[in-house]
Write an enzyme that holds these catalytic residues in place. Structure first.
Site: not given
Length: 594
Positions: A125, A171
């Site tokens: 992830h 992110h």
């Protein structure tokens, strides 16, 4: 025999004898049984390997080859006669890397010709992050590291750069510092098949305009062109097999949509939340609880439709399918992803002519399995299901992957940036099948009964096997650690935690006695574990050093897939908190199934 001195105060020192490792009494007795006049020849070794180590089909020629390998590995010790082993050589062989506890360290032995949906896949992830999820740097270095460890699913979050003319990876809605997409792609191409020849899947989180999507297509073709797999069809009735996709890179994302602006940094309560951790969790990660205990925190009622919206989809609700999406970019998408629209019953509907990938956050998935566990198993028999960590895990912590695997989820995505027990389970699962990153799902998750029933993880099952585990002793800490690492005033006081991580009824942890003041502890204790679904069970082993005054120190860990355990006496190597193998630390253990 040497001595170690420990300082007690300014004027006094305590001295402890440091002995050489010695074979336990049971090993001595076995050697006596399978030797003659204190020496073991090839015929003796052959019989030992068949009777004790469970290698029933081993030929005498293979035993001769094993003897030659043992002698070659131990030749520097000068402790054997030509093609004969004495007790010390036999003991050292049992404690050597040659005597590995799993079926194979490098050889792929599962059937790799089934559709991708029939495999658990080693999944990461936010692979590009170097540390926490909110403010760490983004880099290709963790991507390289993941690939070299055997990870097969890499996640990249694509955003426009500050001038809107190129593509960055970071992110979104956080303070993470970006890295260029092209740099990541080049590193992926270079390192994709270093550890495994089986396919690498790139899951792309797309926040781009059509012109930047076109630019991505150019970069992908430039960097990965010769290995990119294109399905040639938007609709697949069945996924291809890992075998047919060897040395190929596959792109998976949602079909392109129109882009609209959002702020790169969004204030969210989750980003400011801090979870207080216990001293033990800070030391080596939260204890693994059984599935049923973990799921008790959730409401038994079915969640409403809004709860099943993906974390990464929150900005896309008002978008319509793009009319001007870059065709070359669309053509690169081999595995189409979709979000679970509507309520749980809506996204659980199976289209038998169009397989897809569905993503769910850990909390939404865990709520779903309470009332629809069997339906999720049915869904994952032909479709791919990806589970990802909740947003609150800013420290890159993880959730229990067993819950996903026991419901057939192929892509249980964990944060690889940290460490802890859940990541150790992931590393243990993918030690199976030669460490290639693909593990065939057990038949119990793929079977359909005469009345179309499938495996229900919540249903109580009868015991299928009993695993007997005996822990003889451990060695190697005095070689890998400074003599005051565990205790300033004396040698360490080691104990072992051993248990099973699996379906709820199989999950349990047990503990040995504490052996005080000894670098080479001998426990000589046996444990039994009743297994209802042994195909999904992982044997957990942790060594700790007891500390009366504070939290216990960490002394090593490993997780081993029960389905691949070799019977007999085995040398079990231990790993540090990050999953890196110690040079010398091992346990001598005995495994048997009844």
């Amino acid at each position: 025999m040497s001595k170690q001195a420990y300082k007690v105060c300014c004027f006094f020192r305590r001295k402890f004898k440091l002995k050489e490792a010695e074979a336990p009494d049971e090993i001595k007795a076995l050697f006596g049984t399978y030797s003659e006049n204190g020496l073991m020849n090839v015929d003796h070794l052959h019989k030992f390997l068949k009777d004790v180590q469970g290698e029933d089909k081993l030929s005498l020629e293979e035993a001769e080859s094993a003897m030659e390998s043992i002698i070659k590995e131990l030749k520097h010790l000068h402790i054997f006669h030509r093609k004969l082993l004495n007790l010390e050589a036999f003991f050292r062989y049992l404690f050597s890397d040659t005597n590995y506890p799993l079926l194979s360290t490098h050889k792929v032995h599962h059937d790799m010709t089934a559709p991708l949906s029939h495999y658990f896949v080693y999944t990461s992830h936010n692979t590009y992050l170097t540390g926490n999820q909110f403010s760490s740097d983004c880099s290709d270095v963790p991507i390289i590291k993941a690939l070299e460890q055997g990870v097969r699913v890499i996640e990249l979050d694509m955003w426009p750069n500050s001038t809107k003319d190129n593509v960055d990876i970071y992110h979104g809605r956080t303070l993470t510092k970006p890295v260029d997409l092209i740099k990541c792609l080049r590193s992926i191409r270079k390192h994709a098949f270093v550890k495994s020849e089986y396919p690498v899947i790139l899951t792309l989180e797309d926040h781009l305009t059509p012109d930047l999507q076109a630019k991505v297509a150019e970069m992908v073709n430039q960097s990965l062109g010769d290995v990119i797999f294109c399905s040639g069809s938007e609709c697949l009735s069945e996924f291809p097999s890992p075998e047919s996709l060897k040395r190929r890179i596959i792109i998976s994302t949602k079909p392109p949509k129109e882009y609209f602006e959002i702020n790169n940094i969004k204030e969210e309560d989750d980003h400011s939340k801090k979870v207080k951790k216990s001293a033990e969790e800070e030391a080596w990660g939260k204890e693994v609880s059984d599935t049923s205990h973990h799921l008790k925190i959730y409401n038994e009622n079915e969640p409403d439709a809004a709860e099943f919206q993906e974390e990464e989809d929150t900005h896309e609700d008002s978008q319509q399918p793009a009319q001007n999406a870059a065709p070359k970019y669309k053509n690169l998408i081999a595995i189409h992803a979709r979000k679970g629209k509507g309520g749980i019953k809506d996204w659980l509907k199976i289209d038998w002519n169009n397989v897809t990938r569905i993503s769910l956050g850990e909390e939404k998935f865990e709520k779903a399995v309470l009332s629809h566990g069997a339906d999720i198993v049915r869904l994952t028999q032909i479709n791919l299901l990806r589970i990802f960590p909740k947003a609150m895990r800013l420290d890159s912590s993880n959730y229990n992957p067993i819950i996903g695997w026991s419901h057939g989820a192929q892509m249980v995505a964990l944060n690889m940036q940290g460490y802890g027990r859940y990541l150790w389970l992931m590393q243990g699962m993918f030690r199976a099948n030669g460490g290639c990153g693909y593990v065939k799902k057990p038949d119990v998750l793929l079977q359909i009964g005469p009345h179309k029933e499938v495996f229900d993880p919540k249903r109580s099952l009868p015991v299928k096997k009993t695993l007997k585990v005996k822990i003889y002793m451990g060695d190697g800490w005095n070689l890998d650690f400074d003599h005051t690492h565990f205790d300033m005033y004396s040698p360490p006081d080691f104990y072992v935690k051993v248990g099973i991580a699996g379906v709820s009824d199989d999950s349990v942890v047990k503990k040995t006695k504490i052996v005080k003041n000894n670098w080479i502890p001998a426990w000589d204790e046996e444990f039994e574990f009743q297994l209802r679904v042994p195909q999904l069970a992982l044997l957990r082993i942790e060594v700790h050093e007891y500390d009366l005054a504070g939290k216990d120190d960490f002394g090593g860990q490993t997780c081993l897939p029960v389905s691949e355990l070799r019977k007999g006496i085995r040398a079990v190597p231990l790993y540090n908190q990050k999953g890196e193998k110690y040079n010398s630390v091992k346990l001598l253990m005995h495994f048997d199934f009844v």
